[in-house]
Design a protein around this motif. Structure first.
Motif, PDB file in Angstrom:
ATOM      1  N   MET A 155       0.862  -1.185   0.000  1.00  0.00           N
ATOM      2  CA  MET A 155       0.000   0.000   0.000  1.00  0.00           C
ATOM      3  C   MET A 155       0.893   1.227   0.000  1.00  0.00           C
ATOM      4  O   MET A 155       1.952   1.229   0.646  1.00  0.00           O
ATOM      5  CB  MET A 155      -0.943   0.023   1.201  1.00  0.00           C
ATOM      6  CG  MET A 155      -1.931  -1.124   1.227  1.00  0.00           C
ATOM      7  SD  MET A 155      -3.250  -0.909   2.449  1.00  0.00           S
ATOM      8  CE  MET A 155      -4.420   0.101   1.508  1.00  0.00           C
ATOM      9  N   GLY A 156       0.454   2.245  -0.696  1.00  0.00           N
ATOM     10  CA  GLY A 156       1.285   3.434  -0.769  1.00  0.00           C
ATOM     11  C   GLY A 156       0.523   4.642  -1.261  1.00  0.00           C
ATOM     12  O   GLY A 156      -0.686   4.585  -1.500  1.00  0.00           O
ATOM     13  N   TRP A 157       1.260   5.727  -1.392  1.00  0.00           N
ATOM     14  CA  TRP A 157       0.698   6.999  -1.823  1.00  0.00           C
ATOM     15  C   TRP A 157       1.539   7.591  -2.948  1.00  0.00           C
ATOM     16  O   TRP A 157       2.780   7.545  -2.914  1.00  0.00           O
ATOM     17  CB  TRP A 157       0.675   7.986  -0.655  1.00  0.00           C
ATOM     18  CG  TRP A 157      -0.262   7.603   0.428  1.00  0.00           C
ATOM     19  CD1 TRP A 157       0.021   6.870   1.551  1.00  0.00           C
ATOM     20  CD2 TRP A 157      -1.656   7.930   0.509  1.00  0.00           C
ATOM     21  NE1 TRP A 157      -1.104   6.710   2.323  1.00  0.00           N
ATOM     22  CE2 TRP A 157      -2.153   7.362   1.699  1.00  0.00           C
ATOM     23  CE3 TRP A 157      -2.538   8.645  -0.299  1.00  0.00           C
ATOM     24  CZ2 TRP A 157      -3.474   7.482   2.100  1.00  0.00           C
ATOM     25  CZ3 TRP A 157      -3.855   8.775   0.087  1.00  0.00           C
ATOM     26  CH2 TRP A 157      -4.314   8.193   1.270  1.00  0.00           C
ATOM     27  N   TYR A 158       0.843   8.131  -3.930  1.00  0.00           N
ATOM     28  CA  TYR A 158       1.446   8.889  -5.015  1.00  0.00           C
ATOM     29  C   TYR A 158       0.785  10.259  -5.038  1.00  0.00           C
ATOM     30  O   TYR A 158      -0.265  10.462  -4.428  1.00  0.00           O
ATOM     31  CB  TYR A 158       1.224   8.188  -6.359  1.00  0.00           C
ATOM     32  CG  TYR A 158       2.055   6.943  -6.555  1.00  0.00           C
ATOM     33  CD1 TYR A 158       1.790   5.779  -5.843  1.00  0.00           C
ATOM     34  CD2 TYR A 158       3.108   6.927  -7.461  1.00  0.00           C
ATOM     35  CE1 TYR A 158       2.556   4.636  -6.018  1.00  0.00           C
ATOM     36  CE2 TYR A 158       3.881   5.785  -7.653  1.00  0.00           C
ATOM     37  CZ  TYR A 158       3.591   4.658  -6.930  1.00  0.00           C
ATOM     38  OH  TYR A 158       4.357   3.527  -7.106  1.00  0.00           O
ATOM     39  N   ARG A 159       1.399  11.186  -5.758  1.00  0.00           N
ATOM     40  CA  ARG A 159       0.781  12.499  -5.919  1.00  0.00           C
ATOM     41  C   ARG A 159       1.058  13.040  -7.311  1.00  0.00           C
ATOM     42  O   ARG A 159       2.044  12.664  -7.956  1.00  0.00           O
ATOM     43  CB  ARG A 159       1.278  13.478  -4.855  1.00  0.00           C
ATOM     44  CG  ARG A 159       2.742  13.863  -4.978  1.00  0.00           C
ATOM     45  CD  ARG A 159       3.155  14.739  -3.802  1.00  0.00           C
ATOM     46  NE  ARG A 159       4.564  15.157  -3.886  1.00  0.00           N
ATOM     47  CZ  ARG A 159       5.201  15.809  -2.922  1.00  0.00           C
ATOM     48  NH1 ARG A 159       4.567  16.138  -1.788  1.00  0.00           N
ATOM     49  NH2 ARG A 159       6.462  16.137  -3.083  1.00  0.00           N
ATOM     50  N   GLN A 160       0.167  13.923  -7.748  1.00  0.00           N
ATOM     51  CA  GLN A 160       0.319  14.555  -9.050  1.00  0.00           C
ATOM     52  C   GLN A 160      -0.040  16.021  -8.947  1.00  0.00           C
ATOM     53  O   GLN A 160      -1.192  16.363  -8.640  1.00  0.00           O
ATOM     54  CB  GLN A 160      -0.551  13.868 -10.102  1.00  0.00           C
ATOM     55  CG  GLN A 160      -0.305  14.363 -11.507  1.00  0.00           C
ATOM     56  CD  GLN A 160      -0.927  13.454 -12.548  1.00  0.00           C
ATOM     57  OE1 GLN A 160      -1.817  12.665 -12.265  1.00  0.00           O
ATOM     58  NE2 GLN A 160      -0.446  13.552 -13.780  1.00  0.00           N
ATOM     59  N   THR A 194       1.520  20.719  -2.654  1.00  0.00           N
ATOM     60  CA  THR A 194       0.182  20.828  -3.241  1.00  0.00           C
ATOM     61  C   THR A 194       0.052  19.886  -4.429  1.00  0.00           C
ATOM     62  O   THR A 194       0.855  19.937  -5.370  1.00  0.00           O
ATOM     63  CB  THR A 194      -0.090  22.269  -3.684  1.00  0.00           C
ATOM     64  OG1 THR A 194      -0.109  23.114  -2.530  1.00  0.00           O
ATOM     65  CG2 THR A 194      -1.432  22.363  -4.400  1.00  0.00           C
ATOM     66  N   ALA A 195      -0.957  19.021  -4.384  1.00  0.00           N
ATOM     67  CA  ALA A 195      -1.156  18.021  -5.425  1.00  0.00           C
ATOM     68  C   ALA A 195      -2.413  17.229  -5.114  1.00  0.00           C
ATOM     69  O   ALA A 195      -2.984  17.337  -4.027  1.00  0.00           O
ATOM     70  CB  ALA A 195       0.040  17.070  -5.497  1.00  0.00           C
ATOM     71  N   GLN A 206      -7.503  15.994  -2.914  1.00  0.00           N
ATOM     72  CA  GLN A 206      -6.728  17.213  -3.135  1.00  0.00           C
ATOM     73  C   GLN A 206      -6.107  17.704  -1.838  1.00  0.00           C
ATOM     74  O   GLN A 206      -6.786  17.817  -0.811  1.00  0.00           O
ATOM     75  CB  GLN A 206      -7.627  18.313  -3.713  1.00  0.00           C
ATOM     76  CG  GLN A 206      -6.932  19.652  -3.913  1.00  0.00           C
ATOM     77  CD  GLN A 206      -5.913  19.621  -5.047  1.00  0.00           C
ATOM     78  OE1 GLN A 206      -6.188  19.097  -6.122  1.00  0.00           O
ATOM     79  NE2 GLN A 206      -4.737  20.191  -4.800  1.00  0.00           N
ATOM     80  N   VAL A 207      -4.832  18.001  -1.884  1.00  0.00           N
ATOM     81  CA  VAL A 207      -4.123  18.651  -0.785  1.00  0.00           C
ATOM     82  C   VAL A 207      -3.586  19.975  -1.312  1.00  0.00           C
ATOM     83  O   VAL A 207      -2.849  20.007  -2.293  1.00  0.00           O
ATOM     84  CB  VAL A 207      -2.976  17.779  -0.260  1.00  0.00           C
ATOM     85  CG1 VAL A 207      -2.123  18.564   0.746  1.00  0.00           C
ATOM     86  CG2 VAL A 207      -3.516  16.511   0.384  1.00  0.00           C
ATOM     87  N   THR A 208      -3.991  21.058  -0.664  1.00  0.00           N
ATOM     88  CA  THR A 208      -3.538  22.385  -1.064  1.00  0.00           C
ATOM     89  C   THR A 208      -2.863  23.056   0.118  1.00  0.00           C
ATOM     90  O   THR A 208      -3.454  23.165   1.200  1.00  0.00           O
ATOM     91  CB  THR A 208      -4.715  23.248  -1.540  1.00  0.00           C
ATOM     92  OG1 THR A 208      -5.365  22.597  -2.632  1.00  0.00           O
ATOM     93  CG2 THR A 208      -4.228  24.617  -1.986  1.00  0.00           C
ATOM     94  N   VAL A 209      -1.620  23.474  -0.087  1.00  0.00           N
ATOM     95  CA  VAL A 209      -0.847  24.137   0.958  1.00  0.00           C
ATOM     96  C   VAL A 209      -0.657  25.589   0.531  1.00  0.00           C
ATOM     97  O   VAL A 209       0.071  25.878  -0.415  1.00  0.00           O
ATOM     98  CB  VAL A 209       0.509  23.459   1.189  1.00  0.00           C
ATOM     99  CG1 VAL A 209       1.233  24.116   2.372  1.00  0.00           C
ATOM    100  CG2 VAL A 209       0.326  21.966   1.422  1.00  0.00           C
ATOM    101  N   SER A 210      -1.328  26.476   1.233  1.00  0.00           N
ATOM    102  CA  SER A 210      -1.310  27.882   0.836  1.00  0.00           C
ATOM    103  C   SER A 210      -1.676  28.760   2.013  1.00  0.00           C
ATOM    104  O   SER A 210      -2.478  28.367   2.868  1.00  0.00           O
ATOM    105  CB  SER A 210      -2.292  28.119  -0.313  1.00  0.00           C
ATOM    106  OG  SER A 210      -2.365  29.491  -0.632  1.00  0.00           O
TER     107      SER A 210
END
Length: 120
Positions: free
Chosen positions: A34-39, A90-91, A115-119
């Motif tokens: 199991m894992g995580w990717y981001r785009q 953010t991705a 969605q993860v947004t860092v702002s």
């Protein structure tokens, strides 16, 4: 069939934290990885962290020391604790798993993305 359902994304300020969850459900015989990717927009999907069953975890260099992956095997769930978040984190984050069912051994599955947004 197998489904991966993610939760926990959102908007956070730089330096903040978020915890993502991904629960696998369906006719699961065995979960291998199991894992995580981001785009991020305009970029290719990249590995964030992966946790094989019985193996060592692997992190992208960009998140080492800030992100922690963990699994609850009883719940077929993987988590990603993200601390000290940066705008470049953010991705859309995708859960990924290699799962065997009685019908399909060692098949790859993806979640729908969160969605993860860092702002500020």
């Amino acid at each position: 069939q197998v489904q991966l359902v993610e939760s926990g994304g959102g908007l956070v300020q730089p330096g903040g934290s978020l915890r993502l969850s991904c629960a696998a459900s369906g006719s699961i015989f065995s979960i291998h990885v199991m894992g995580w990717y981001r785009q991020a927009p305009g970029k290719e999907r990249e590995l964030v962290a992966v946790m094989p069953s019985g193996g060592s975890t692997n992190y992208a260099d960009s998140v080492k020391g800030r992100f922690t992956i963990s699994r609850d095997n009883a719940k077929n769930t993987v988590y990603l604790q993200m601390n000290s978040l940066k705008p470049e984190d953010t991705a859309v984050y995708y859960c990924n798993a290699f799962i065997s069912t009685m019908a399909r051994p060692y098949n790859e599955y993806w979640g729908q993305g969160t969605q993860v947004t860092v702002s500020s």
